[in-house]
Scaffold this active site. Structure first.
Site, PDB file in Angstrom:
ATOM      1  N   CYS A  33      38.093   8.266  -6.997  1.00  0.00           N
ATOM      2  CA  CYS A  33      37.458   9.413  -6.342  1.00  0.00           C
ATOM      3  C   CYS A  33      36.146   9.057  -5.659  1.00  0.00           C
ATOM      4  CB  CYS A  33      37.271  10.563  -7.335  1.00  0.00           C
ATOM      5  SG  CYS A  33      36.142  10.228  -8.705  1.00  0.00           S
ATOM      6  N   HIS A  83      34.277  13.656 -11.686  1.00  0.00           N
ATOM      7  CA  HIS A  83      35.179  13.560 -10.541  1.00  0.00           C
ATOM      8  C   HIS A  83      34.450  14.113  -9.320  1.00  0.00           C
ATOM      9  CE1 HIS A  83      39.081  13.164  -8.642  1.00  0.00           C
ATOM     10  NE2 HIS A  83      38.987  14.392  -8.168  1.00  0.00           N
ATOM     11  N   HIS A  95      40.498  14.366  -2.194  1.00  0.00           N
ATOM     12  CA  HIS A  95      40.051  13.558  -3.333  1.00  0.00           C
ATOM     13  C   HIS A  95      41.138  12.577  -3.736  1.00  0.00           C
ATOM     14  CE1 HIS A  95      42.164  15.897  -6.714  1.00  0.00           C
ATOM     15  NE2 HIS A  95      42.535  16.475  -5.588  1.00  0.00           N
TER      16      HIS A  95
END
Length: 125
Positions: A33, A83, A95
C-alpha cells in the site's frame, strides 16, 4: 484535474491490476500500500516517506470536508498495522490490497473502511 494532483491520481490509477507484494514499490515488482502511494507521488515529483505510518505522520492533515483527489487516506487494519490509499475522486480510493492481491479501487464509505479510518493527509497544495 491538472498539475501534480492529477499526475498523482493518474499514476495510482495506472497501476490497477498490478500484483500486491509486501515491500513492493515498483510496477515491475508489484506494490504494497505505501509503496503504491510513494510511487504515485514520485511520478509527480513529490518525495514522501516509504511506510504508511510515516506517511501519515509527515502529511498535512486534511481537516475540512472529505478528502479529495490526490489526498491520502489512512486506516488501522490491526494492532500496529496501518494501511494507506490514494483518493481518486470524492468517494473512491486506489490501494494495493491484500484481499485480492492486486492494486484496486475501493469506496471510502464502505463499513469495513469506515470502521478503520484514521483520517486523511496530503503532500499536495
Amino acid at each position: 484535474m491538472s498539475g501534480r494532483r492529477g499526475e498523482v491520481v493518474l499514476a495510482g490509477l495506472s497501476q490497477i491490476g498490478t500484483p500486491y507484494v509486501y515491500g513492493g514499490s515498483s510496477p515491475a515488482s508489484g506494490f504494497d500500500c505505501s509503496g503504491l502511494t510513494q510511487y504515485a507521488h514520485h511520478v509527480a515529483g513529490v518525495a514522501i516517506p516509504r511506510v504508511a505510518v510515516e506517511q501519515h505522520r509527515a502529511s498535512k492533515p486534511v481537516r475540512l470536508g472529505r478528502p479529495g483527489p490526490g489526498d491520502m487516506v489512512f486506516f488501522r487494519t490491526g494492532p500496529g498495522v496501518y494501511h494507506v490509499g490514494l483518493m481518486v475522486d470524492s468517494d473512491r480510493f486506489v490501494h494495493a490490497s491484500t484481499s485480492r492481491h492486486r492494486v484496486q479501487l475501493a469506496r471510502l464509505d464502505t463499513p469495513y473502511w469506515t470502521a478503520r479510518y484514521l483520517g486523511a493527509g496530503t503532500y499536495l497544495n
